[in-house]
Scaffold this active site. Sequence first.
Site, PDB file in Angstrom:
ATOM      1  N   GLU A 152       0.811  -1.214   0.000  1.00  0.00           N
ATOM      2  CA  GLU A 152       0.000   0.000   0.000  1.00  0.00           C
ATOM      3  C   GLU A 152       0.852   1.276   0.000  1.00  0.00           C
ATOM      4  O   GLU A 152       0.392   2.353   0.371  1.00  0.00           O
ATOM      5  CB  GLU A 152      -0.945  -0.022   1.203  1.00  0.00           C
ATOM      6  CG  GLU A 152      -1.891  -1.211   1.157  1.00  0.00           C
ATOM      7  CD  GLU A 152      -2.742  -1.328   2.400  1.00  0.00           C
ATOM      8  OE1 GLU A 152      -3.720  -0.569   2.516  1.00  0.00           O
ATOM      9  OE2 GLU A 152      -2.429  -2.161   3.259  1.00  0.00           O
ATOM     10  N   SER A 205      -6.781  -1.904   2.129  1.00  0.00           N
ATOM     11  CA  SER A 205      -7.020  -1.325   0.800  1.00  0.00           C
ATOM     12  C   SER A 205      -7.426  -2.365  -0.230  1.00  0.00           C
ATOM     13  O   SER A 205      -7.220  -2.192  -1.421  1.00  0.00           O
ATOM     14  CB  SER A 205      -5.787  -0.542   0.308  1.00  0.00           C
ATOM     15  OG  SER A 205      -5.579   0.590   1.096  1.00  0.00           O
ATOM     16  N   SER A 209     -11.361  10.670   0.763  1.00  0.00           N
ATOM     17  CA  SER A 209     -11.635   9.335   1.293  1.00  0.00           C
ATOM     18  C   SER A 209     -12.852   9.373   2.205  1.00  0.00           C
ATOM     19  O   SER A 209     -13.285  10.434   2.669  1.00  0.00           O
ATOM     20  CB  SER A 209     -10.424   8.816   2.073  1.00  0.00           C
ATOM     21  OG  SER A 209      -9.303   8.648   1.225  1.00  0.00           O
TER      22      SER A 209
END
Length: 356
Positions: free
Chosen positions: A16, A183, A317
Amino acid sequence: MAKENICIIYGGKSAEHDVSMLTAQNVLNAIDKSHYHVDIIYITNEGDWKKKENITETISSTDELDLQDIESGDISRLLLETHNQEPYSAVFPLLHGPNGEDGTIQGLFEVLDIPYVGNGVLAASSSMDKLVMKQLFAHRGLPQLPYVSFLRSEFEKYRSNILKLVNDKLQFPVFVKPANLGSSVGISKCHNEEELVEGIQEAFQFDRKLVIEQGITAREVEVAVLGNDYPETTLPGEVLKDVAFYDYKAKYQDGKIELSIPAKLDEEVQQTLRDMAVEAFKATDCSGLLRADFFVTEDNQIFINETNAMPGFTQYSMYPSLWENMGLSYADLIEKLISLAKEKYEDKKKNKYQID
């Protein structure tokens, strides 16, 4: 008034890595540089630490945060040698995945006695390990979907037995997940045994332990939590998808994700979700921040899916967007998290380390 020293840490030895770079760009452009002297530490994919001091400019691309040309430094020295010899008021680890949000770097901060944003060692590690997380949720009485978990070595030795266990305990479709990754990296939605085997092999590229979860037809709803001993929550938000599975590519590359904030839910369901998010926060002894993810069925059954101790934190986000809906801007959220880090550090200093 002198500026406080803050250090933002990003990158990391993790799948990530690129998500972390994007998060760092967003935070650096939002943080109040008139209040803070901001240093950055970039951790390369190989695990080298590289530092740049006094960031004052706007970061227009994550390429500017790739500090490969800067010489690597000693980790403890980079964290302890600061502007005007004033220690960091807090370090802000914007790291996702292993070696970042799994308690490892938090342990380093504890040893060096440095205040840091977000969850401590226990909360970070237990929120990262999906199996441990599920066991703690069960102890707290939070409803969950059926699941199976096993190690890579166990699958290699008992493959047929494990496949039979999955078929006996779960119904297709199922989701195969690395136990210690976020993720949606390495996650597969599997509709039959052939896809299941492929999904298991994919997940084992990223972790030695995996979790296979029962699929369900439900809405995906998330709640943001903020605080230390007395956490606050947001109204829930819903993930709306143009894809069958909310994977890494859909989240960060294709733009096929739409967020509905607040989610269109009955008030009673909203409150239940917020209460359960606090229970999840307490179950893993969290501090600072947490995002709790739920499934809500058509008849309003609620199942907790998982929590994220370092949720996606780009400006758009879900976690920051949920707080924006509550009236807390992205810049103010960053400020609040730094304040909570200092509060947690001061509280820890009340502990005695010697017996009189």
